[in-house]
Design a protein around this motif. Sequence first.
Motif, PDB file in Angstrom:
ATOM      1  N   GLU A  43       0.755  -1.329  -0.075  1.00  0.00           N
ATOM      2  CA  GLU A  43      -0.020  -0.046   0.078  1.00  0.00           C
ATOM      3  C   GLU A  43       0.998   1.441   0.178  1.00  0.00           C
ATOM      4  N   LEU A  44       1.876   1.278   0.833  1.00  0.00           N
ATOM      5  CA  LEU A  44       2.789   2.305   0.780  1.00  0.00           C
ATOM      6  C   LEU A  44       3.563   2.589  -0.618  1.00  0.00           C
ATOM      7  N   THR A  45       3.917   1.457  -0.950  1.00  0.00           N
ATOM      8  CA  THR A  45       4.804   1.725  -2.599  1.00  0.00           C
ATOM      9  C   THR A  45       3.636   2.141  -3.416  1.00  0.00           C
ATOM     10  N   ALA A  46       2.629   1.712  -3.456  1.00  0.00           N
ATOM     11  CA  ALA A  46       1.611   2.113  -4.413  1.00  0.00           C
ATOM     12  C   ALA A  46       1.395   3.710  -4.164  1.00  0.00           C
ATOM     13  N   ALA A  47       1.570   4.189  -3.108  1.00  0.00           N
ATOM     14  CA  ALA A  47       1.303   5.747  -2.589  1.00  0.00           C
ATOM     15  C   ALA A  47       2.568   6.439  -3.015  1.00  0.00           C
ATOM     16  N   ARG A  52       9.465   9.089  -5.665  1.00  0.00           N
ATOM     17  CA  ARG A  52       8.848  10.024  -4.707  1.00  0.00           C
ATOM     18  C   ARG A  52       9.412   9.785  -3.221  1.00  0.00           C
ATOM     19  N   ARG A  53       9.890  10.920  -2.510  1.00  0.00           N
ATOM     20  CA  ARG A  53      10.473  10.958  -1.115  1.00  0.00           C
ATOM     21  C   ARG A  53       9.215  10.822  -0.150  1.00  0.00           C
ATOM     22  N   VAL A  54       9.396   9.873   0.484  1.00  0.00           N
ATOM     23  CA  VAL A  54       8.748   9.672   1.811  1.00  0.00           C
ATOM     24  C   VAL A  54       9.069  10.503   3.123  1.00  0.00           C
ATOM     25  N   HIS A  55       8.475  11.304   3.618  1.00  0.00           N
ATOM     26  CA  HIS A  55       8.619  11.938   4.726  1.00  0.00           C
ATOM     27  C   HIS A  55       7.934  11.237   6.040  1.00  0.00           C
ATOM     28  N   VAL A  56       8.546  10.656   6.672  1.00  0.00           N
ATOM     29  CA  VAL A  56       7.987   9.699   8.079  1.00  0.00           C
ATOM     30  C   VAL A  56       8.024  10.618   9.254  1.00  0.00           C
ATOM     31  N   MET A  57       6.597  10.329   9.907  1.00  0.00           N
ATOM     32  CA  MET A  57       6.822  11.277  11.095  1.00  0.00           C
ATOM     33  C   MET A  57       5.823  10.426  12.138  1.00  0.00           C
ATOM     34  N   CYS A  58       6.244  10.780  13.352  1.00  0.00           N
ATOM     35  CA  CYS A  58       5.312  10.266  14.379  1.00  0.00           C
ATOM     36  C   CYS A  58       5.373  11.313  15.740  1.00  0.00           C
ATOM     37  N   LEU A  71      12.344   1.722   5.647  1.00  0.00           N
ATOM     38  CA  LEU A  71      12.001   1.947   4.287  1.00  0.00           C
ATOM     39  C   LEU A  71      13.319   2.167   3.386  1.00  0.00           C
ATOM     40  N   VAL A  72      14.357   2.937   4.042  1.00  0.00           N
ATOM     41  CA  VAL A  72      15.590   2.997   3.087  1.00  0.00           C
ATOM     42  C   VAL A  72      16.033   1.563   2.786  1.00  0.00           C
ATOM     43  N   ALA A  73      16.096   0.611   3.877  1.00  0.00           N
ATOM     44  CA  ALA A  73      16.616  -0.591   3.576  1.00  0.00           C
ATOM     45  C   ALA A  73      16.002  -1.419   2.347  1.00  0.00           C
ATOM     46  N   GLN A  74      14.812  -1.088   2.258  1.00  0.00           N
ATOM     47  CA  GLN A  74      13.918  -1.379   1.210  1.00  0.00           C
ATOM     48  C   GLN A  74      14.038  -0.774   0.084  1.00  0.00           C
ATOM     49  N   GLY A  75      14.722   0.191  -0.102  1.00  0.00           N
ATOM     50  CA  GLY A  75      15.269   0.872  -1.620  1.00  0.00           C
ATOM     51  C   GLY A  75      14.242   2.097  -1.792  1.00  0.00           C
ATOM     52  N   LEU A  76      13.759   2.478  -0.664  1.00  0.00           N
ATOM     53  CA  LEU A  76      12.790   3.780  -0.776  1.00  0.00           C
ATOM     54  C   LEU A  76      13.552   4.983  -0.367  1.00  0.00           C
ATOM     55  N   ASP A  77      13.234   6.048  -1.192  1.00  0.00           N
ATOM     56  CA  ASP A  77      13.694   7.428  -0.590  1.00  0.00           C
ATOM     57  C   ASP A  77      12.922   7.865   0.750  1.00  0.00           C
ATOM     58  N   ALA A  78      13.444   7.696   1.757  1.00  0.00           N
ATOM     59  CA  ALA A  78      12.425   8.222   2.944  1.00  0.00           C
ATOM     60  C   ALA A  78      13.526   8.781   4.164  1.00  0.00           C
ATOM     61  N   VAL A  79      13.028   9.951   4.452  1.00  0.00           N
ATOM     62  CA  VAL A  79      13.537  10.709   5.417  1.00  0.00           C
ATOM     63  C   VAL A  79      12.585  10.799   6.681  1.00  0.00           C
ATOM     64  N   ASN A  80      13.073  11.178   8.054  1.00  0.00           N
ATOM     65  CA  ASN A  80      12.599  11.147   9.070  1.00  0.00           C
ATOM     66  C   ASN A  80      12.251  12.532   9.240  1.00  0.00           C
TER      67      ASN A  80
END
Length: 109
Positions: A43-47, A52-58, A71-80
């Motif tokens: 679902e995430l990879t489809a979005a 596209r960069r993913v900005h992850v927040m909690c 996510l980075v280990a899975q090959g996605l461009d993600a930043v905290n």
Amino acid sequence: MEAAVVPADGLLLDVREDNEWAAGHVEGALHIPMGQVVARFDELTAAVGEGRRVHVMCRVGGRSAQVTQYLVAQGLDAVNVDGGMLAWDAAGRPMVSGPDGTAEGAFVL
């Protein structure tokens, strides 16, 4: 990445629990609680789409840092998003809450 510089059209992944999300969230953010990220990865990879960069927040940045590493280990461009929703709120960035997604004033983040 600082909350103040997250692009307005950036893809936000909120990994907080349902009750935290209901208290206040960024309109248009994708909500997948941390414990569901692996199961809902498709679902995430489809979005995300292509490149596209993913900005992850909690709430404050701890859970999102762990998800970002995954996510980075899975090959996605993600930043905290450093400081999470608390930093987002402190930066004056817009949020919504309530059952219909409208702003309700004070948020319990």
